[in-house]
Write a protein that holds these residues in place. Structure first.
Motif, PDB file in Angstrom:
ATOM      1  N   VAL A   1      48.474  37.993  38.766  1.00  0.00           N
ATOM      2  CA  VAL A   1      47.677  38.228  37.567  1.00  0.00           C
ATOM      3  C   VAL A   1      46.257  38.516  38.004  1.00  0.00           C
ATOM      4  CG1 VAL A   1      46.674  37.161  35.513  1.00  0.00           C
ATOM      5  CG2 VAL A   1      49.094  36.833  36.020  1.00  0.00           C
ATOM      6  N   ARG A   2      45.666  39.560  37.444  1.00  0.00           N
ATOM      7  CA  ARG A   2      44.282  39.921  37.746  1.00  0.00           C
ATOM      8  C   ARG A   2      43.472  40.029  36.466  1.00  0.00           C
ATOM      9  NH1 ARG A   2      42.351  41.464  42.593  1.00  0.00           N
ATOM     10  NH2 ARG A   2      43.861  41.483  44.305  1.00  0.00           N
ATOM     11  N   ILE A   3      42.167  39.891  36.594  1.00  0.00           N
ATOM     12  CA  ILE A   3      41.264  39.994  35.459  1.00  0.00           C
ATOM     13  C   ILE A   3      40.021  40.764  35.886  1.00  0.00           C
ATOM     14  CG2 ILE A   3      40.102  37.789  35.927  1.00  0.00           C
ATOM     15  CD1 ILE A   3      40.003  37.384  32.843  1.00  0.00           C
ATOM     16  N   ALA A   4      39.430  41.493  34.940  1.00  0.00           N
ATOM     17  CA  ALA A   4      38.198  42.235  35.200  1.00  0.00           C
ATOM     18  C   ALA A   4      37.313  42.158  33.969  1.00  0.00           C
ATOM     19  CB  ALA A   4      38.492  43.690  35.542  1.00  0.00           C
ATOM     20  N   ALA A   5      36.014  42.232  34.182  1.00  0.00           N
ATOM     21  CA  ALA A   5      35.035  42.289  33.096  1.00  0.00           C
ATOM     22  C   ALA A   5      34.444  43.687  33.038  1.00  0.00           C
ATOM     23  CB  ALA A   5      33.931  41.257  33.317  1.00  0.00           C
ATOM     24  N   ILE A   6      34.334  44.234  31.817  1.00  0.00           N
ATOM     25  CA  ILE A   6      33.727  45.551  31.623  1.00  0.00           C
ATOM     26  C   ILE A   6      32.568  45.379  30.648  1.00  0.00           C
ATOM     27  CG2 ILE A   6      34.108  47.921  30.894  1.00  0.00           C
ATOM     28  CD1 ILE A   6      37.025  47.621  31.568  1.00  0.00           C
ATOM     29  N   PRO A   7      31.333  45.274  31.147  1.00  0.00           N
ATOM     30  CA  PRO A   7      30.173  45.095  30.265  1.00  0.00           C
ATOM     31  C   PRO A   7      29.927  46.338  29.417  1.00  0.00           C
ATOM     32  CG  PRO A   7      29.657  44.511  32.548  1.00  0.00           C
ATOM     33  CD  PRO A   7      30.955  45.240  32.567  1.00  0.00           C
TER      34      PRO A   7
ATOM     35  N   SER B   1      32.183  52.159  35.244  1.00  0.00           N
ATOM     36  CA  SER B   1      33.134  51.902  36.319  1.00  0.00           C
ATOM     37  C   SER B   1      33.278  50.401  36.483  1.00  0.00           C
ATOM     38  CB  SER B   1      32.673  52.539  37.635  1.00  0.00           C
ATOM     39  OG  SER B   1      31.443  51.965  38.063  1.00  0.00           O
ATOM     40  N   VAL B   2      34.314  49.998  37.190  1.00  0.00           N
ATOM     41  CA  VAL B   2      34.565  48.586  37.481  1.00  0.00           C
ATOM     42  C   VAL B   2      34.643  48.444  38.998  1.00  0.00           C
ATOM     43  CG1 VAL B   2      36.183  46.672  37.242  1.00  0.00           C
ATOM     44  CG2 VAL B   2      35.792  48.220  35.321  1.00  0.00           C
ATOM     45  N   SER B   3      33.752  47.635  39.543  1.00  0.00           N
ATOM     46  CA  SER B   3      33.659  47.519  40.997  1.00  0.00           C
ATOM     47  C   SER B   3      34.518  46.398  41.545  1.00  0.00           C
ATOM     48  CB  SER B   3      32.202  47.290  41.413  1.00  0.00           C
ATOM     49  OG  SER B   3      31.694  46.105  40.823  1.00  0.00           O
ATOM     50  N   GLU B   4      34.950  45.459  40.685  1.00  0.00           N
ATOM     51  CA  GLU B   4      35.672  44.304  41.196  1.00  0.00           C
ATOM     52  C   GLU B   4      36.682  43.807  40.178  1.00  0.00           C
ATOM     53  OE1 GLU B   4      34.728  39.877  43.086  1.00  0.00           O
ATOM     54  OE2 GLU B   4      33.321  40.787  41.674  1.00  0.00           O
ATOM     55  N   THR B   5      37.859  43.434  40.665  1.00  0.00           N
ATOM     56  CA  THR B   5      38.834  42.704  39.865  1.00  0.00           C
ATOM     57  C   THR B   5      39.142  41.407  40.602  1.00  0.00           C
ATOM     58  OG1 THR B   5      40.831  43.632  40.878  1.00  0.00           O
ATOM     59  CG2 THR B   5      39.806  44.891  39.090  1.00  0.00           C
ATOM     60  N   ARG B   6      39.478  40.362  39.855  1.00  0.00           N
ATOM     61  CA  ARG B   6      39.745  39.061  40.453  1.00  0.00           C
ATOM     62  C   ARG B   6      41.222  38.702  40.306  1.00  0.00           C
ATOM     63  NH1 ARG B   6      35.588  35.237  41.017  1.00  0.00           N
ATOM     64  NH2 ARG B   6      33.616  36.306  41.476  1.00  0.00           N
ATOM     65  N   ARG B   7      41.840  38.273  41.381  1.00  0.00           N
ATOM     66  CA  ARG B   7      43.196  37.751  41.288  1.00  0.00           C
ATOM     67  C   ARG B   7      43.106  36.278  40.908  1.00  0.00           C
ATOM     68  NH1 ARG B   7      46.836  38.105  46.493  1.00  0.00           N
ATOM     69  NH2 ARG B   7      45.759  36.170  47.016  1.00  0.00           N
ATOM     70  N   VAL B   8      43.789  35.890  39.823  1.00  0.00           N
ATOM     71  CA  VAL B   8      43.736  34.515  39.345  1.00  0.00           C
ATOM     72  C   VAL B   8      45.102  33.844  39.371  1.00  0.00           C
ATOM     73  CG1 VAL B   8      41.669  34.875  37.935  1.00  0.00           C
ATOM     74  CG2 VAL B   8      43.926  35.316  36.944  1.00  0.00           C
ATOM     75  N   GLY B   9      46.119  34.553  39.785  1.00  0.00           N
ATOM     76  CA  GLY B   9      47.441  33.952  39.895  1.00  0.00           C
ATOM     77  C   GLY B   9      48.302  34.730  40.865  1.00  0.00           C
ATOM     78  N   LEU B  10      49.089  34.023  41.685  1.00  0.00           N
ATOM     79  CA  LEU B  10      49.970  34.667  42.654  1.00  0.00           C
ATOM     80  C   LEU B  10      51.235  33.815  42.786  1.00  0.00           C
ATOM     81  CD1 LEU B  10      50.426  36.861  44.861  1.00  0.00           C
ATOM     82  CD2 LEU B  10      49.396  35.252  46.480  1.00  0.00           C
ATOM     83  N   TRP B  11      52.398  34.456  42.640  1.00  0.00           N
ATOM     84  CA  TRP B  11      53.672  33.754  42.709  1.00  0.00           C
ATOM     85  C   TRP B  11      54.677  34.580  43.518  1.00  0.00           C
ATOM     86  CZ3 TRP B  11      50.908  34.571  38.295  1.00  0.00           C
ATOM     87  CH2 TRP B  11      50.474  33.446  37.572  1.00  0.00           C
ATOM     88  N   PRO B  12      55.647  33.917  44.171  1.00  0.00           N
ATOM     89  CA  PRO B  12      56.817  34.644  44.666  1.00  0.00           C
ATOM     90  C   PRO B  12      57.781  34.829  43.499  1.00  0.00           C
ATOM     91  CG  PRO B  12      56.982  32.318  45.255  1.00  0.00           C
ATOM     92  CD  PRO B  12      55.657  32.492  44.556  1.00  0.00           C
ATOM     93  N   GLY B  13      57.997  36.047  43.063  1.00  0.00           N
ATOM     94  CA  GLY B  13      58.860  36.265  41.913  1.00  0.00           C
ATOM     95  C   GLY B  13      58.422  37.478  41.123  1.00  0.00           C
ATOM     96  N   ILE B  14      58.979  37.600  39.897  1.00  0.00           N
ATOM     97  CA  ILE B  14      58.723  38.758  39.043  1.00  0.00           C
ATOM     98  C   ILE B  14      58.099  38.282  37.746  1.00  0.00           C
ATOM     99  CG2 ILE B  14      59.776  40.692  37.803  1.00  0.00           C
ATOM    100  CD1 ILE B  14      61.968  40.705  39.897  1.00  0.00           C
ATOM    101  N   SER B  15      56.957  38.865  37.374  1.00  0.00           N
ATOM    102  CA  SER B  15      56.285  38.485  36.139  1.00  0.00           C
ATOM    103  C   SER B  15      56.895  39.236  34.961  1.00  0.00           C
ATOM    104  CB  SER B  15      54.784  38.780  36.237  1.00  0.00           C
ATOM    105  OG  SER B  15      54.554  40.143  36.561  1.00  0.00           O
ATOM    106  N   GLY B  16      56.691  38.670  33.746  1.00  0.00           N
ATOM    107  CA  GLY B  16      57.322  39.260  32.583  1.00  0.00           C
ATOM    108  C   GLY B  16      56.449  39.382  31.352  1.00  0.00           C
ATOM    109  N   GLY B  17      55.217  38.859  31.378  1.00  0.00           N
ATOM    110  CA  GLY B  17      54.364  38.962  30.197  1.00  0.00           C
ATOM    111  C   GLY B  17      53.036  38.296  30.444  1.00  0.00           C
ATOM    112  N   ILE B  18      52.029  38.661  29.630  1.00  0.00           N
ATOM    113  CA  ILE B  18      50.699  38.087  29.787  1.00  0.00           C
ATOM    114  C   ILE B  18      50.007  38.019  28.430  1.00  0.00           C
ATOM    115  CG2 ILE B  18      49.474  40.266  30.206  1.00  0.00           C
ATOM    116  CD1 ILE B  18      47.880  38.734  32.389  1.00  0.00           C
TER     117      ILE B  18
END
Length: 281
Positions: free
Chosen positions: A185-191, A196-213
């Protein structure tokens, strides 16, 4: 409350103050406004007529300064090309304007939109994640921002991102699954005003397959929720919450719901005393 709404209308957006609910007919030909008690305000309003031979059966919507914007995918019979139109509706349910967004789109269910500042932000994931700015009328300003480029390692699954308004910026969250066996899961802020967006942050990492957010924000409180089918577990897709700081640093994901069956899709909303989360098991 029991809504006196004709069959076939779906909730599409809620006003910033929670006092107005926008419902749009599944054929995307009419819209209606209800108050927070479920009382319909007047009769459903007809959206702008489509060109002869054109139809629309998919839409998404957002709110800005008390106005609603309904974005409709429009296709002519026998044509493979699409238009995205934007209909503005005021808080009393009156149609204000209708325009072509001039946004280059392909039909899928993976578009979301939020309003604020001087316009709207549309985000699409297919599987690249791209954000587009629209002005207050719903016209594409020409500013497109790539948050994630396509990658041969990305699974080409019809994922849907999330976008919310947070003060003077938009927050965008999305999830991705990779062929090598991980999901994140990643998140970014767009003021406001950013091109443009210079950075995105990873806030979650799992072994597996994601299905919704889902994503929600209220003042300094931000939360993301993700459904992930974690490898080497006996459960199905489990529901995780991630508390995120204003600087977009994420705490360790925490389990919200676990079951042998899937925990998805997910919706979340911020309130004065926390967050409300709804999901289907």
């Amino acid at each position: 409350a029991v809504l006196g709404m004709p069959v076939g209308f779906h909730l599409a957006a809620v006003s910033d103050d929670g006092q107005r609910l926008l419902f749009v007919e599944w054929t995307a030909t009419r819209a209606a406004i209800a108050d927070r008690h479920g009382e319909i305000l007047g009769e459903p309003v007809s959206l702008a007529p489509l060109p002869n031979g054109a139809f629309s059966r998919s839409f998404f919507a957002a709110v800005r300064n008390g106005e609603f914007l309904v974005a409709r995918f429009v296709r002519k019979d026998g044509s493979s090309s699409l238009d995205l139109t934007a209909d503005r509706i005021d808080s009393s349910g009156r149609l204000v304007s209708s325009v072509r967004t001039n946004l280059p789109v392909e039909f899928n269910e993976n578009h979301v939109m939020a309003g604020g500042g001087d316009g709207y932000l549309v985000v699409a994931q297919d599987p690249a994640v791209t954000a587009y700015r629209l002005d207050a009328s719903g016209i594409f300003t020409g500013t497109a921002m790539t948050l994630v480029a396509d990658d041969p390692d990305l699974r080409h699954i019809g994922y849907r991102p999330a976008v919310v308004r947070d003060g003077s910026r938009f927050l965008v969250a999305w999830h991705m699954s990779f062929n090598h066996g991980e999901s994140e899961v990643r998140i970014a802020a767009i003021p406001d005003g950013a091109t443009s967006v210079s950075e995105t942050r990873r806030v979650g990492l799992w072994p597996g397959i994601s299905g919704g957010i889902a994503l929600a924000a209220e003042r300094t409180q931000i939360i993301a929720l993700a459904s992930v089918n974690v490898l080497d577990t006996i459960t199905g897709p489990d529901l995780f919450s991630i508390r995120i700081s204003p600087s977009l640093a994420g705490d360790a994901p925490r389990i919200v719901g676990t079951s042998r069956t899937a925990q998805a899709p997910i919706e979340a909303a911020a309130g004065d005393n926390g967050f409300g989360v709804v999901w289907i098991e």
